[in-house]
Motif scaffolding. Structure first.
Motif, PDB file in Angstrom:
ATOM      1  N   ALA A  40      -1.942  -7.336  -5.091  1.00  0.00           N
ATOM      2  CA  ALA A  40      -0.765  -7.807  -4.475  1.00  0.00           C
ATOM      3  C   ALA A  40      -1.034  -8.225  -2.980  1.00  0.00           C
ATOM      4  O   ALA A  40      -1.490  -7.696  -2.101  1.00  0.00           O
ATOM      5  CB  ALA A  40       0.403  -6.881  -4.562  1.00  0.00           C
ATOM      6  N   GLU A  41      -0.255  -9.406  -2.771  1.00  0.00           N
ATOM      7  CA  GLU A  41      -0.254  -9.848  -1.314  1.00  0.00           C
ATOM      8  C   GLU A  41       0.551  -9.224  -0.409  1.00  0.00           C
ATOM      9  O   GLU A  41       1.663  -8.674  -0.716  1.00  0.00           O
ATOM     10  CB  GLU A  41       0.198 -11.462  -1.159  1.00  0.00           C
ATOM     11  CG  GLU A  41       0.116 -12.194   0.114  1.00  0.00           C
ATOM     12  CD  GLU A  41       0.270 -13.609   0.264  1.00  0.00           C
ATOM     13  OE1 GLU A  41       0.158 -13.995   1.266  1.00  0.00           O
ATOM     14  OE2 GLU A  41       0.703 -14.253  -0.739  1.00  0.00           O
ATOM     15  N   ALA A  56      -6.775 -15.368   7.614  1.00  0.00           N
ATOM     16  CA  ALA A  56      -7.111 -15.061   6.212  1.00  0.00           C
ATOM     17  C   ALA A  56      -5.902 -14.292   5.810  1.00  0.00           C
ATOM     18  O   ALA A  56      -5.210 -13.228   6.637  1.00  0.00           O
ATOM     19  CB  ALA A  56      -8.497 -14.108   6.267  1.00  0.00           C
ATOM     20  N   GLU A  57      -5.471 -14.261   4.582  1.00  0.00           N
ATOM     21  CA  GLU A  57      -4.340 -13.686   3.943  1.00  0.00           C
ATOM     22  C   GLU A  57      -4.868 -12.074   3.637  1.00  0.00           C
ATOM     23  O   GLU A  57      -5.787 -11.872   3.163  1.00  0.00           O
ATOM     24  CB  GLU A  57      -3.857 -14.246   2.790  1.00  0.00           C
ATOM     25  CG  GLU A  57      -3.013 -15.525   3.199  1.00  0.00           C
ATOM     26  CD  GLU A  57      -1.851 -15.456   4.133  1.00  0.00           C
ATOM     27  OE1 GLU A  57      -1.058 -14.418   4.286  1.00  0.00           O
ATOM     28  OE2 GLU A  57      -1.655 -16.338   5.025  1.00  0.00           O
ATOM     29  N   LEU A  58      -3.932 -11.190   3.711  1.00  0.00           N
ATOM     30  CA  LEU A  58      -4.290  -9.834   3.438  1.00  0.00           C
ATOM     31  C   LEU A  58      -3.678  -9.416   2.121  1.00  0.00           C
ATOM     32  O   LEU A  58      -2.655  -9.801   1.713  1.00  0.00           O
ATOM     33  CB  LEU A  58      -3.749  -8.868   4.333  1.00  0.00           C
ATOM     34  CG  LEU A  58      -3.996  -7.295   4.094  1.00  0.00           C
ATOM     35  CD1 LEU A  58      -5.586  -7.012   4.378  1.00  0.00           C
ATOM     36  CD2 LEU A  58      -3.220  -6.513   5.159  1.00  0.00           C
ATOM     37  N   PHE A  59      -4.701  -8.904   1.224  1.00  0.00           N
ATOM     38  CA  PHE A  59      -4.174  -8.572  -0.080  1.00  0.00           C
ATOM     39  C   PHE A  59      -4.460  -6.994  -0.218  1.00  0.00           C
ATOM     40  O   PHE A  59      -5.711  -6.644   0.248  1.00  0.00           O
ATOM     41  CB  PHE A  59      -4.945  -9.369  -1.325  1.00  0.00           C
ATOM     42  CG  PHE A  59      -4.486 -10.685  -1.365  1.00  0.00           C
ATOM     43  CD1 PHE A  59      -3.566 -11.213  -2.412  1.00  0.00           C
ATOM     44  CD2 PHE A  59      -4.888 -11.775  -0.467  1.00  0.00           C
ATOM     45  CE1 PHE A  59      -3.225 -12.475  -2.368  1.00  0.00           C
ATOM     46  CE2 PHE A  59      -4.665 -12.821  -0.463  1.00  0.00           C
ATOM     47  CZ  PHE A  59      -3.543 -13.350  -1.428  1.00  0.00           C
ATOM     48  N   LEU A  60      -3.823  -6.335  -1.207  1.00  0.00           N
ATOM     49  CA  LEU A  60      -4.153  -4.784  -1.539  1.00  0.00           C
ATOM     50  C   LEU A  60      -4.403  -4.809  -3.076  1.00  0.00           C
ATOM     51  O   LEU A  60      -3.504  -5.145  -3.568  1.00  0.00           O
ATOM     52  CB  LEU A  60      -2.835  -4.020  -0.910  1.00  0.00           C
ATOM     53  CG  LEU A  60      -2.668  -4.133   0.634  1.00  0.00           C
ATOM     54  CD1 LEU A  60      -1.481  -2.927   1.024  1.00  0.00           C
ATOM     55  CD2 LEU A  60      -3.740  -3.535   1.455  1.00  0.00           C
ATOM     56  N   GLU A  61      -5.179  -3.921  -3.167  1.00  0.00           N
ATOM     57  CA  GLU A  61      -5.502  -3.812  -4.608  1.00  0.00           C
ATOM     58  C   GLU A  61      -5.594  -2.233  -4.902  1.00  0.00           C
ATOM     59  O   GLU A  61      -5.903  -1.331  -4.075  1.00  0.00           O
ATOM     60  CB  GLU A  61      -6.779  -4.075  -4.888  1.00  0.00           C
ATOM     61  CG  GLU A  61      -7.376  -3.781  -6.225  1.00  0.00           C
ATOM     62  CD  GLU A  61      -9.055  -4.105  -6.508  1.00  0.00           C
ATOM     63  OE1 GLU A  61      -9.380  -3.763  -7.732  1.00  0.00           O
ATOM     64  OE2 GLU A  61      -9.799  -4.513  -5.702  1.00  0.00           O
ATOM     65  N   GLY A  62      -4.451  -1.985  -5.824  1.00  0.00           N
ATOM     66  CA  GLY A  62      -4.385  -0.538  -6.414  1.00  0.00           C
ATOM     67  C   GLY A  62      -4.919  -0.223  -7.544  1.00  0.00           C
ATOM     68  O   GLY A  62      -4.897  -1.110  -8.554  1.00  0.00           O
ATOM     69  N   LYS A  63      -5.596   0.993  -7.635  1.00  0.00           N
ATOM     70  CA  LYS A  63      -6.409   1.369  -8.824  1.00  0.00           C
ATOM     71  C   LYS A  63      -6.078   2.879  -8.977  1.00  0.00           C
ATOM     72  O   LYS A  63      -6.352   3.627  -7.925  1.00  0.00           O
ATOM     73  CB  LYS A  63      -7.765   0.992  -8.736  1.00  0.00           C
ATOM     74  CG  LYS A  63      -8.484   1.560 -10.061  1.00  0.00           C
ATOM     75  CD  LYS A  63      -9.996   1.023  -9.931  1.00  0.00           C
ATOM     76  CE  LYS A  63     -10.702   1.295 -11.269  1.00  0.00           C
ATOM     77  NZ  LYS A  63     -12.154   0.842 -11.149  1.00  0.00           N
ATOM     78  N   LEU A  64      -5.717   3.441 -10.205  1.00  0.00           N
ATOM     79  CA  LEU A  64      -5.315   4.585 -10.541  1.00  0.00           C
ATOM     80  C   LEU A  64      -6.573   5.202 -11.477  1.00  0.00           C
ATOM     81  O   LEU A  64      -6.802   4.613 -12.391  1.00  0.00           O
ATOM     82  CB  LEU A  64      -4.069   4.594 -11.267  1.00  0.00           C
ATOM     83  CG  LEU A  64      -3.401   5.972 -11.432  1.00  0.00           C
ATOM     84  CD1 LEU A  64      -3.059   6.601  -9.980  1.00  0.00           C
ATOM     85  CD2 LEU A  64      -2.229   5.790 -12.167  1.00  0.00           C
ATOM     86  N   GLU A  65      -7.157   6.257 -10.764  1.00  0.00           N
ATOM     87  CA  GLU A  65      -8.135   7.020 -11.368  1.00  0.00           C
ATOM     88  C   GLU A  65      -7.572   8.250 -11.751  1.00  0.00           C
ATOM     89  O   GLU A  65      -7.828   9.232 -10.629  1.00  0.00           O
ATOM     90  CB  GLU A  65      -9.455   6.865 -10.672  1.00  0.00           C
ATOM     91  CG  GLU A  65     -10.090   5.482 -10.529  1.00  0.00           C
ATOM     92  CD  GLU A  65     -11.087   5.366  -9.707  1.00  0.00           C
ATOM     93  OE1 GLU A  65     -11.566   6.552  -9.079  1.00  0.00           O
ATOM     94  OE2 GLU A  65     -12.023   4.388  -9.819  1.00  0.00           O
ATOM     95  N   GLY A  66      -7.126   8.771 -12.739  1.00  0.00           N
ATOM     96  CA  GLY A  66      -6.474  10.168 -13.152  1.00  0.00           C
ATOM     97  C   GLY A  66      -5.219  10.039 -12.291  1.00  0.00           C
ATOM     98  O   GLY A  66      -4.336   9.457 -12.603  1.00  0.00           O
ATOM     99  N   THR A  67      -5.366  11.166 -11.515  1.00  0.00           N
ATOM    100  CA  THR A  67      -4.249  11.341 -10.347  1.00  0.00           C
ATOM    101  C   THR A  67      -4.514  10.805  -8.988  1.00  0.00           C
ATOM    102  O   THR A  67      -3.473  10.643  -8.338  1.00  0.00           O
ATOM    103  CB  THR A  67      -3.927  13.003 -10.289  1.00  0.00           C
ATOM    104  OG1 THR A  67      -4.893  13.535  -9.794  1.00  0.00           O
ATOM    105  CG2 THR A  67      -3.379  13.535 -11.684  1.00  0.00           C
ATOM    106  N   ALA A 147       3.272  -4.377   0.849  1.00  0.00           N
ATOM    107  CA  ALA A 147       2.927  -5.143  -0.392  1.00  0.00           C
ATOM    108  C   ALA A 147       3.580  -4.295  -1.376  1.00  0.00           C
ATOM    109  O   ALA A 147       3.829  -2.990  -1.486  1.00  0.00           O
ATOM    110  CB  ALA A 147       1.406  -4.984  -0.548  1.00  0.00           C
ATOM    111  N   LYS A 148       3.798  -4.675  -2.486  1.00  0.00           N
ATOM    112  CA  LYS A 148       4.431  -4.088  -3.795  1.00  0.00           C
ATOM    113  C   LYS A 148       3.277  -4.416  -4.809  1.00  0.00           C
ATOM    114  O   LYS A 148       3.201  -5.313  -5.350  1.00  0.00           O
ATOM    115  CB  LYS A 148       5.645  -4.499  -4.037  1.00  0.00           C
ATOM    116  CG  LYS A 148       6.373  -4.028  -5.410  1.00  0.00           C
ATOM    117  CD  LYS A 148       7.445  -4.691  -5.825  1.00  0.00           C
ATOM    118  CE  LYS A 148       8.168  -4.384  -7.106  1.00  0.00           C
ATOM    119  NZ  LYS A 148       9.336  -5.028  -7.164  1.00  0.00           N
ATOM    120  N   ILE A 149       2.810  -3.097  -4.935  1.00  0.00           N
ATOM    121  CA  ILE A 149       1.748  -3.239  -6.554  1.00  0.00           C
ATOM    122  C   ILE A 149       2.301  -2.458  -7.665  1.00  0.00           C
ATOM    123  O   ILE A 149       2.694  -1.546  -7.305  1.00  0.00           O
ATOM    124  CB  ILE A 149       0.483  -2.663  -6.033  1.00  0.00           C
ATOM    125  CG1 ILE A 149       0.003  -3.048  -4.692  1.00  0.00           C
ATOM    126  CG2 ILE A 149      -0.616  -2.672  -6.959  1.00  0.00           C
ATOM    127  CD1 ILE A 149      -1.120  -2.098  -3.878  1.00  0.00           C
TER     128      ILE A 149
END
Length: 153
Positions: A40-41, A56-67, A147-149
């Motif tokens: 998400a941006e 440069a635009e900032l993006f955040l990547e969310g990844k869930l691994e277990g908890t 950001a809203k992911i």
């Protein structure tokens, strides 16, 4: 027979006209997230001033691994938008606030964040819902960005 030939010619002309323009790629397509998460941006509160240098635009990547929830910061340069450039959390890039929302249960909770080498990490505990929303607030230099992911399992 003559009618059939006219139809074939008309069809051929229409196909050629439809494909006459350049660029069949998707305009505005985002590159693939480097870590396989959802991206998400991070939007900023104020608009760019006229004549101001494009950053440069900032993006955040969310990844869930277990908890464990991992948030990776990335940049997309205004001149090269073919791939993300991975950023590192530090003094110029800090996580100010991280919230977890469970839409079906209508619950929101504030998460504790730990900065790692290339990402931020938080233990969200056991969540049974299939869809969660992450609201991240980052301080990029002196500018606050949010950001809203949306992560679906």
């Amino acid at each position: 027979m003559r009618f059939k030939n006219i139809l074939v010619v008309m069809f051929t002309v229409c196909v050629q006209l439809a494909n006459a323009h350049e660029g069949h790629d998707t305009p505005g397509a985002m590159p693939t997230p480097p870590n396989g998460g959802k991206i998400a941006e991070a939007s900023h509160a104020s608009a760019h001033a006229a004549g101001e240098k494009e950053e440069a635009e900032l993006f955040l990547e969310g990844k869930l691994e277990g908890t464990m929830l991992k948030i990776f910061p990335h940049a997309l340069d205004a001149t090269d938008q073919s791939a993300f450039k991975t950023l590192k959390p530090g003094a110029k890039l800090t996580m100010v606030d991280l919230k977890l929302e469970l839409p079906r249960a209508k619950k929101t909770s504030v998460l504790n964040v730990n900065a790692k080498q290339d990402y931020w990490e938080s233990d969200i505990g056991k969540v049974t819902e299939k869809r969660i929303l992450i609201y991240a607030t980052v301080l990029d230099g002196s500018e606050k960005k949010t950001a809203k992911i949306q992560i679906e399992r």
